[in-house]
Design an enzyme around this catalytic site. Structure first.
Site, mmCIF file in Angstrom:
data_model
loop_
_atom_site.group_PDB
_atom_site.id
_atom_site.type_symbol
_atom_site.label_atom_id
_atom_site.label_comp_id
_atom_site.label_asym_id
_atom_site.label_seq_id
_atom_site.Cartn_x
_atom_site.Cartn_y
_atom_site.Cartn_z
ATOM 1 N N HIS A 1 -3.781 -73.806 -21.075
ATOM 2 C CA HIS A 1 -4.518 -74.121 -19.848
ATOM 3 C C HIS A 1 -5.294 -72.910 -19.323
ATOM 4 O O HIS A 1 -6.229 -73.058 -18.545
ATOM 5 C CB HIS A 1 -3.566 -74.605 -18.751
ATOM 6 C CG HIS A 1 -2.797 -75.829 -19.117
ATOM 7 N ND1 HIS A 1 -3.388 -77.065 -19.278
ATOM 8 C CD2 HIS A 1 -1.473 -76.020 -19.373
ATOM 9 C CE1 HIS A 1 -2.466 -77.964 -19.597
ATOM 10 N NE2 HIS A 1 -1.299 -77.356 -19.661
ATOM 11 N N HIS B 1 -5.741 -64.759 -10.429
ATOM 12 C CA HIS B 1 -4.595 -64.891 -9.540
ATOM 13 C C HIS B 1 -3.499 -63.941 -9.999
ATOM 14 O O HIS B 1 -3.009 -64.068 -11.129
ATOM 15 C CB HIS B 1 -4.061 -66.325 -9.551
ATOM 16 C CG HIS B 1 -5.028 -67.331 -9.028
ATOM 17 N ND1 HIS B 1 -4.969 -68.673 -9.369
ATOM 18 C CD2 HIS B 1 -6.083 -67.201 -8.182
ATOM 19 C CE1 HIS B 1 -5.957 -69.313 -8.744
ATOM 20 N NE2 HIS B 1 -6.640 -68.440 -8.025
ATOM 21 N N THR C 1 -1.941 -74.068 -8.050
ATOM 22 C CA THR C 1 -3.144 -74.861 -8.337
ATOM 23 C C THR C 1 -3.042 -75.627 -9.647
ATOM 24 O O THR C 1 -4.038 -76.171 -10.131
ATOM 25 C CB THR C 1 -4.394 -73.969 -8.365
ATOM 26 O OG1 THR C 1 -4.275 -73.018 -9.429
ATOM 27 C CG2 THR C 1 -4.582 -73.246 -7.032
ATOM 28 N N GLU D 1 -11.689 -71.293 -8.561
ATOM 29 C CA GLU D 1 -10.987 -72.430 -7.947
ATOM 30 C C GLU D 1 -11.323 -72.520 -6.461
ATOM 31 O O GLU D 1 -11.739 -73.559 -5.976
ATOM 32 C CB GLU D 1 -9.483 -72.277 -8.166
ATOM 33 C CG GLU D 1 -9.092 -72.358 -9.627
ATOM 34 C CD GLU D 1 -7.737 -72.973 -9.829
ATOM 35 O OE1 GLU D 1 -7.660 -74.071 -10.410
ATOM 36 O OE2 GLU D 1 -6.727 -72.346 -9.428
ATOM 37 N N HIS E 1 -3.234 -64.560 -14.172
ATOM 38 C CA HIS E 1 -3.967 -65.469 -15.048
ATOM 39 C C HIS E 1 -5.342 -65.709 -14.435
ATOM 40 O O HIS E 1 -5.611 -65.280 -13.310
ATOM 41 C CB HIS E 1 -3.203 -66.793 -15.230
ATOM 42 C CG HIS E 1 -2.976 -67.519 -13.949
ATOM 43 N ND1 HIS E 1 -1.870 -67.319 -13.158
ATOM 44 C CD2 HIS E 1 -3.732 -68.433 -13.293
ATOM 45 C CE1 HIS E 1 -1.952 -68.082 -12.077
ATOM 46 N NE2 HIS E 1 -3.071 -68.777 -12.140
ATOM 47 N N HIS F 1 -9.053 -68.352 -14.068
ATOM 48 C CA HIS F 1 -9.700 -69.670 -14.093
ATOM 49 C C HIS F 1 -11.204 -69.432 -14.204
ATOM 50 O O HIS F 1 -11.745 -68.571 -13.510
ATOM 51 C CB HIS F 1 -9.384 -70.448 -12.814
ATOM 52 C CG HIS F 1 -7.919 -70.671 -12.585
ATOM 53 N ND1 HIS F 1 -7.275 -71.813 -13.006
ATOM 54 C CD2 HIS F 1 -6.973 -69.885 -11.999
ATOM 55 C CE1 HIS F 1 -5.989 -71.725 -12.675
ATOM 56 N NE2 HIS F 1 -5.777 -70.567 -12.061
#
Length: 307
Positions: free
Chosen positions: A90, A142, A225, A129, A117, A119
């Site tokens: 992911h 994050h 999230t 995000e 990690h 996004h």
């Protein structure tokens, strides 16, 4: 009769292709790979339908200044460590030694770092995000922390304030950010899901803006999230973005989901505030006051007059 059969058939196909099984991002869904897209994450975990979900859109004019939101103290963020970076299907994630801690910043206690990690979007396109006044940045990091006395994240998440996440935005730069070389170079070795590799020595401090540039931030209470969307997070979103070149941002889009599709669009859409208040740190006002004070003193001393 035929008029009834066609709509029924289309409805059946729609039902078949609207998601089943595990959770996924919108970019992953196909009829060949049925999964619960973000709008259906509550099917994967009911907590994802909660009233304090993340991410959110921060409307700056509706934020309230909170003088308790003082500058953070980052302890052992300068410490060099050799982490492992993983493609978990992911995102990419790096475990962090629990020696790095944060205090201050209006937090109720000391929190220790667990992992970070990221996004991102598609080849450097919009991918953060959280959004600020509707603006979506290319990427968001994050850094996940838990209260210092907990030994694992699962236990911390049973505490409504057990987790503190620092969120950092990225912006496109005309030149490469060499401080990110350990991360960017490692991505080429973990393109497939469950791939992992050792990072060259790195520190958390080198990945984020200098400490003096981290006094302006937003604060609200929300959730993880990704499923299970646990509402146990104190969120901090820093205003100053981190620069990366377009070439560096594009490397993230070369990663693959477990089915071999490009790992792009790895962000959850913003969620309703449901009456929550977003606060902002008092730092900008302090800086303005200091500037005015200096200007006033200079004027009083006649320093502003031309020589």
């Amino acid at each position: 009769m035929q008029q009834l059969i066609l709509p029924a058939l289309l409805a059946s196909l729609w039902t078949t292709c609207t998601g089943a099984g595990d959770w996924c991002y919108q970019s992953q869904f196909t009829c060949d790979h049925q999964c619960n897209v973000p709008d259906l994450w509550s099917h994967a975990n009911s907590d994802c339908a909660g009233k304090k979900q993340s991410p959110i859109n921060v409307v700056t004019r509706k934020t309230l200044k909170d003088e308790r939101l003082t500058p953070f103290q980052f302890d052992n963020y300068q410490q060099i460590f050799r982490g492992t970076i993983t493609n978990n299907g992911h995102s990419v994630q790096v475990g962090v030694p629990h020696l790095s801690t944060i205090t201050g910043g209006g937090l109720p206690t000391t929190y220790k770092a667990v992992q970070f990690h990221l996004h991102w979007g598609n080849n450097g396109g919009p991918g953060s995000e959280h959004t600020i006044d509707g603006e979506q940045y290319p990427m968001e990091m994050h850094i996940v922390h838990m209260k210092h006395h907990y030994t694992d994240l699962k236990t911390a998440m049973s505490d409504p304030e057990g987790v503190a996440v620092l969120g950092f935005f990225y912006e496109t730069s005309s030149s490469a950010n060499r401080k990110y070389d350990p991360i960017i170079n490692a991505l080429r070795s973990i393109k497939t899901t469950n791939g992992d590799t050792s990072l060259l020595p790195v520190s958390l401090a080198q990945l984020i803006p200098p400490e003096q540039n981290l006094t302006s931030y937003y604060r609200y209470k929300g959730s993880l999230t990704t499923p299970g969307c646990t509402e146990a997070v104190i969120w901090t979103l820093f205003e100053n973005p981190i620069p990366l070149s377009m070439e560096q941002l594009r490397v993230f889009s070369e990663l693959k989901f477990h089915d071999g599709k490009p790992m792009v669009g790895t962000f959850r859409p913003v969620q309703p505030l449901n009456g929550r208040q977003v606060f902002r740190s008092g730092a900008p006002a302090i800086l303005v006051s200091s500037a005015l004070l200096v200007a006033t003193i200079a004027t009083a001393l006649g320093l502003s007059q031309p020589i």
